[in-house]
Design an enzyme around this catalytic site. Structure first.
Site, PDB file in Angstrom:
ATOM      1  N   HIS A 171      11.797  -6.957 -35.933  1.00  0.00           N
ATOM      2  CA  HIS A 171      11.947  -7.008 -34.278  1.00  0.00           C
ATOM      3  C   HIS A 171      10.674  -5.977 -33.621  1.00  0.00           C
ATOM      4  CE1 HIS A 171      13.987  -7.251 -30.291  1.00  0.00           C
ATOM      5  NE2 HIS A 171      13.217  -6.078 -29.895  1.00  0.00           N
ATOM      6  N   GLU A 172      11.051  -4.789 -34.342  1.00  0.00           N
ATOM      7  CA  GLU A 172      10.099  -3.669 -33.697  1.00  0.00           C
ATOM      8  C   GLU A 172       8.609  -3.996 -34.077  1.00  0.00           C
ATOM      9  OE1 GLU A 172      11.245  -2.046 -31.535  1.00  0.00           O
ATOM     10  OE2 GLU A 172      13.447  -1.688 -31.994  1.00  0.00           O
ATOM     11  N   HIS A 229       6.978  -6.406 -31.983  1.00  0.00           N
ATOM     12  CA  HIS A 229       6.567  -5.700 -30.643  1.00  0.00           C
ATOM     13  C   HIS A 229       5.120  -5.005 -30.789  1.00  0.00           C
ATOM     14  CE1 HIS A 229       9.805  -6.418 -27.919  1.00  0.00           C
ATOM     15  NE2 HIS A 229      10.698  -5.722 -28.635  1.00  0.00           N
TER      16      HIS A 229
END
Length: 267
Positions: A56-57, A60
């Protein structure tokens, strides 16, 4: 032009260790090797959940890199190392606590993007959307054996663990896409709001996630939310039976549940 040195893109040993733990726990669940199948399910779900938070990170950061923020590499965000995140409590610890307590995929979000380096509203929106889209992609992969009809012969414990993992990913994706200050969904729409509106909303950003979980304590809201989660999971051919027993196995400290056999059940 997006660029990062080879060292800044090298996958960290911490992430590789998490993947190794997940692989071993998958084997333990599949073979029923552990004396406590619930503990093996717990390790699988927790390690898989932390791996998904890293992805997820990373999503980004990688999108920000291509959008113009070349500093994400130097910050270590491209190594998938959870220890590099600016708020380990928000990204790792709190999500794990919520998973253990209530089986809810709490959104993470703690990579610092230098937004002034990004040009274009669409780029800003895509950077925010990339995280929950990673959770959605993870959910599709985890549920692939269900919607591909490939569950014949799969051990029940492994099936239930996958079902519970899918529930966490779907809840994380949906919660994160809510247009609430502090969540990625608000980050998607924020670039399109007027400067005045953004300034008025900004002070509420730290409390957005608290407000969401406060609303989820309201029984009617809670039921409506999980009905939506169940609808998405049913679309992916994951049943409430799968997610329920997966969560029961996950809570191994409550004892191994007496799970009825799947044979004869009709979904």
């Amino acid at each position: 032009m997006s660029t990062a040195t080879r060292g800044e893109r090298r996958v960290s040993p911490v992430f590789l260790a998490l993947v190794a733990i997940m692989a071993v726990s998958i084997w333990a669940v599949w073979t029923d090797f552990s004396a406590s199948p619930g503990f093996a399910v717990f390790l699988f779900v927790v390690s898989g959940w932390v791996v998904s938070l890293c992805l997820h990170e990373y999503a980004h950061a990688r999108t920000a890199l291509h959008g113009g923020d070349l500093t994400v590499g130097a910050k270590g965000y491209l190594t998938l190392d959870p220890l590099k995140y600016t708020h380990a409590m928000l990204s790792i610890v709190l999500p794990l606590i919520f998973v253990i307590m209530g089986g809810i995929g709490l959104p993470g979000g703690a990579v610092f993007i230098e937004r002034h380096r990004i040009r274009g509203r669409w780029k800003h929106s895509m950077i925010s959307a990339a995280g929950p889209l990673a959770n959605a992609a993870f959910a599709v992969v985890v549920t692939a054996p269900f919607w591909l009809g490939a569950m014949d012969g799969v051990p029940d414990h492994f099936r239930y663990a996958l079902g519970f993992m899918a529930q966490l990913q779907v809840t994380a994706a949906i919660l994160n896409f809510l247009p609430v200050p502090g969540l990625d969904g608000y980050g998607v729409v924020e670039p399109w709001l007027s400067y005045k509106v953004r300034r008025q909303v900004e002070p509420f950003a730290p409390f957005g996630i608290l407000a969401v979980f406060g609303f989820l304590w309201i029984p009617e809201v809670n039921h409506a939310f999980f009905d939506m989660i169940d609808a998405v999971l049913r679309f992916l051919d994951v049943t409430a039976w799968d997610t329920y027993w997966g969560q029961q196995l996950f809570r191994f400290w409550q004892g191994t549940p007496d799970i009825p056999p799947l044979s004869g059940l009709v979904f």
